[in-house]
Design an enzyme around this catalytic site. Structure first.
Site, PDB file in Angstrom:
ATOM      1  CD  GLU A 179      -6.176   4.606  -0.971  1.00 17.20           C
ATOM      2  OE1 GLU A 179      -6.168   4.582   0.271  1.00 17.20           O
ATOM      3  OE2 GLU A 179      -7.216   4.474  -1.649  1.00 17.20           O
TER       4      GLU A 179
ATOM      5  CE1 TYR B 159      -3.765   2.498   0.894  1.00 17.87           C
ATOM      6  CE2 TYR B 159      -2.014   3.554   2.167  1.00 17.87           C
ATOM      7  CZ  TYR B 159      -3.265   3.600   1.582  1.00 17.87           C
ATOM      8  OH  TYR B 159      -4.021   4.743   1.676  1.00 17.87           O
TER       9      TYR B 159
END
Length: 389
Positions: free
Chosen positions: A197, A109
Site C-alpha cells: 500500500e 492512493y
C-alpha cells in the site's frame, strides 16, 4: 507478517519504486545525524509502528531545523501512539524515520492486494490519498478504482495506464504510473506479499511519482522462502498472545470480547464467533487448532485462551474428522488442571471418537457444561457468562 515503513521502502527501492532519501533513528541524536546526512532545509520525522493513521495521531511531523528534528524525535520516541488501527491501548514508538521533505502537487492512493473473491492480485487506486482514504472508501466507494490482474497474462501496461487517466493524470504522468506499478507488481510477486500500500503516492511539482509512505505485509506461509524478510520481523509490534500461538502452529487472533473460543477449522471458527454474537455474546478470540492437533498443542491453545484476562468463559467446539475428539478432550483436561480453571467451560464435540472424548470429560471431575449442537453451545456459554457476573 508486517514490517515498518522504512523497511518496506528499502525493499521497494530495490525494484525501482521511487522513494525519498531517509534514515531510521532510535534516539534524538541519531535523528539529527540522519537529517545532516540527508541535507536540505526541511525533513519529516515519522513514528515507526505497525499501524496506519499515524499522521492524524500526531506521529508525523514536518520540521525545518536540526533543533526541531531533535525535539520532534524526542517527543515521539517512547510515546504511546494511539491511532484508529492500534485500538485504545496504542503502540510504543521505539524508532523514527527521518525523511527528506518534498513539494507535493497531488496526493493519490495506490495498492496491490489479493482479492479473495476473484483469486487475483488486484490493483487499487484513488484520486484522494493521504489520511482521509478510509473516509473516502466509506463515503464514496465508487471513487475507489480497481483492476484485477489475470495471473496467466500478468500485468499489462493497459491496467496502470487506464487507472492513470481515470485519476486525471497527463500522458507523461501516465507513463510514470506504468513504470511505478510495474516495479510495485514485481516486488509484490517476487516477495510473496499479501499487501503493498502506497498512501500517499504523491505527484511532485516536477511531475514525479514518489512513494511518500509504504506499507507491506507478507504471506506467512511463504516466509520460508524469504529469510531476509523474516529477519525484518519486529516482535515488539506483535500481540504477545499471537506471537506465542505461532510458536505452537496455532492460528490465533485476539479480539475484544470475553468468550474464549477453541475450534478446529477456520470456517467453523468463524461460524462459532458469529453464533456467539447472534446470541448476545462477544468472542474474545479466533483460534483454530487445526485438523491434526496433538494433545500438547490443544493444551497450549487452552493456556493461550486463559492468558487473556478478559476471558470470562470458554467454548470448545470440535467437529472431529482428522482431528479426534478424544485428543481434544485429553488436551482440555490437562490444561484445565494445570491452570486451575476458574471460568465456565462449555464443550461441544462431534465426529471421530466422540464417545471416548465425552467419557474423558465426564470422568475428569471438571465442571464441564456439555452442549448438543453449536446453537446450544453458544446459548449456554452466553448464559454462563451472565450467571457468573
Amino acid at each position: 507478517m508486517n514490517i515498518h515503513e522504512y523497511q518496506a521502502k528499502e525493499l521497494l527501492a530495490k525494484y525501482g519504486v521511487p522513494i525519498l532519501a531517509g534514515g531510521v533513528a532510535y534516539t534524538a541524536a541519531e535523528a539529527v545525524e540522519a537529517a545532516r546526512r540527508l541535507g536540505g532545509s526541511a525533513w519529516v520525522v515519522k513514528a515507526q509502528i505497525h499501524a496506519g493513521g499515524r499522521g492524524k495521531a500526531g506521529g508525523v511531523k514536518l520540521v525545518h531545523s536540526e533543533p526541531e528534528v531533535s525535539a520532534a524525535s524526542a517527543a515521539l520516541l517512547g510515546k504511546r501512539l494511539v491511532t484508529h488501527q492500534t485500538g485504545p491501548q496504542g503502540r510504543d514508538v521505539k524508532r523514527v524515520y527521518v525523511e527528506a521533505a518534498c513539494d507535493i502537487a497531488r496526493e493519490l492512493y495506490l495498492a496491490l492486494s489479493v482479492d479473495r473473491g476473484s483469486g487475483r492480485i488486484t490493483l487499487i487506486a484513488a484520486a484522494e490519498g493521504g489520511m482521509e482514504i478510509e473516509d473516502l472508501a466509506a463515503r464514496s466507494p465508487e471513487k475507489i478504482l480497481k483492476a484485477a490482474i489475470d495471473p496467466a497474462a500478468g500485468l499489462s501496461p493497459f491496467y496502470p495506464r487506464r487507472l492513470a487517466f481515470e485519476l486525471g493524470l497527463s500522458a507523461r504522468e501516465a507513463a510514470a504510473m506504468v513504470k511505478f506499478v510495474d516495479a510495485l507488481y514485481r516486488a509484490f510477486c517476487d516477495l510473496d506479499a499479501a499487501l503493498v500500500e502506497i498512501n500517499p503516492l504523491v505527484l511532485t511539482d516536477e511531475g514525479r511519482l514518489v512513494a511518500l509512505d509504504a506499507k507491506m505485509s507478507f504471506d506467512d506461509n511463504a516466509l520460508f522462502r524469504h529469510p531476509e524478510i523474516t529477519a525484518l520481523r519486529d516482535e515488539d509490534e506483535e500481540e504477545p498472545i499471537e506471537r506465542e500461538a505461532a510458536k505452537h502452529a496455532l492460528s490465533y487472533v485476539k479480539l475484544d470480547g470475553n468468550i474464549g473460543c477453541m475450534v478446529n477449522g477456520a470456517g467453523l471458527a468463524m461460524a462459532t464467533m458469529d453464533i456467539i454474537k447472534f446470541h448476545g455474546g462477544s468472542p474474545a478470540n479466533f483460534l483454530d487448532v487445526g485438523g491434526g492437533a496433538t494433545r500438547e498443542r490443544v493444551t497450549a491453545a487452552f493456556k493461550l485462551i486463559l492468558s487473556d484476562p478478559n476471558v470470562e468463559a470458554i467454548l470448545v467446539n470440535i467437529f472431529g474428522g482428522i482431528m479426534r475428539c478424544d485428543v481434544i478432550a485429553e488436551g482440555v483436561v490437562a490444561a484445565a488442571r494445570e491452570v486451575n480453571l476458574n471460568v465456565p467451560l462449555v464443550v461441544r464435540l462431534e465426529g471421530t471418537n466422540v464417545e471416548q472424548g465425552r467419557k474423558i470429560l465426564s470422568q475428569s471431575g471438571l465442571a464441564v457444561i456439555a452442549a448438543d449442537d453449536l446453537g446450544d453451545a453458544a446459548q449456554k456459554v452466553v448464559a454462563a457468562v451472565a450467571e457468573a457476573r
